[in-house]
Design a protein around this motif. Structure first.
Motif, PDB file in Angstrom:
ATOM      1  N   LYS A 129       1.013  -1.380   0.020  1.00 12.23           N
ATOM      2  CA  LYS A 129      -0.060  -0.077  -0.131  1.00 12.23           C
ATOM      3  C   LYS A 129       0.869   1.095   0.056  1.00 12.23           C
ATOM      4  O   LYS A 129       0.368   2.141  -0.655  1.00 12.23           O
ATOM      5  CB  LYS A 129      -0.873   0.174   1.248  1.00 12.23           C
ATOM      6  N   GLU A 130       1.921   1.104   0.814  1.00 11.42           N
ATOM      7  CA  GLU A 130       2.947   2.556   0.792  1.00 11.42           C
ATOM      8  C   GLU A 130       3.436   2.607  -0.617  1.00 11.42           C
ATOM      9  O   GLU A 130       3.543   3.631  -0.940  1.00 11.42           O
ATOM     10  CB  GLU A 130       3.902   2.177   2.006  1.00 11.42           C
ATOM     11  N   LEU A 142       2.482   1.782  -3.440  1.00 10.45           N
ATOM     12  CA  LEU A 142       1.309   2.216  -4.385  1.00 10.45           C
ATOM     13  C   LEU A 142       1.300   3.891  -4.298  1.00 10.45           C
ATOM     14  O   LEU A 142       0.905   4.639  -5.384  1.00 10.45           O
ATOM     15  CB  LEU A 142       0.151   1.599  -4.230  1.00 10.45           C
ATOM     16  N   GLU A 143       1.631   4.239  -3.207  1.00 10.98           N
ATOM     17  CA  GLU A 143       1.495   5.948  -2.892  1.00 10.98           C
ATOM     18  C   GLU A 143       2.724   6.623  -3.229  1.00 10.98           C
ATOM     19  O   GLU A 143       2.877   8.118  -3.456  1.00 10.98           O
ATOM     20  CB  GLU A 143       1.042   6.071  -1.445  1.00 10.98           C
ATOM     21  N   LYS A 195       5.470   8.560  -5.285  1.00 12.17           N
ATOM     22  CA  LYS A 195       5.560   9.278  -6.521  1.00 12.17           C
ATOM     23  C   LYS A 195       6.797   9.542  -7.215  1.00 12.17           C
ATOM     24  O   LYS A 195       6.873   9.609  -8.207  1.00 12.17           O
ATOM     25  CB  LYS A 195       4.585  10.621  -6.527  1.00 12.17           C
TER      26      LYS A 195
END
Length: 74
Positions: free
Chosen positions: A12-13, A15-16, A18
């Motif tokens: 999840k981290e 995927l965040e 950038k």
């Protein structure tokens, strides 16, 4: 938190994220065990020369930098 939950939290981290440089660093960490040790890529002759130099250093058979340079300067 068990290992499975830890992995899900990390995904999840990920995927965040950038910043491509952070992703690159994470990739490097994950694949650092895939890299070969440079020693494995050396020839037997190169390994022998390195070992010989190591032995010379252990035996005190060295020359300081300035003396070496004085011998090789024009």
């Amino acid at each position: 938190m068990n290992i499975h939950e830890e992995k899900i939290a990390l995904v999840k981290e990920l995927l965040e994220i950038k910043d491509p440089s952070i992703l690159s660093e994470i990739k490097n960490i994950l694949h650092q065990n895939d890299r070969n040790d440079f020693w494995d890529d050396l020839t037997d002759e190169q390994k022998s020369e390195i070992n010989q130099a190591r032995d010379q250093i252990k035996n005190g058979n060295t020359t300081d930098f300035e003396s070496f340079m004085n011998l090789h300067r024009p």
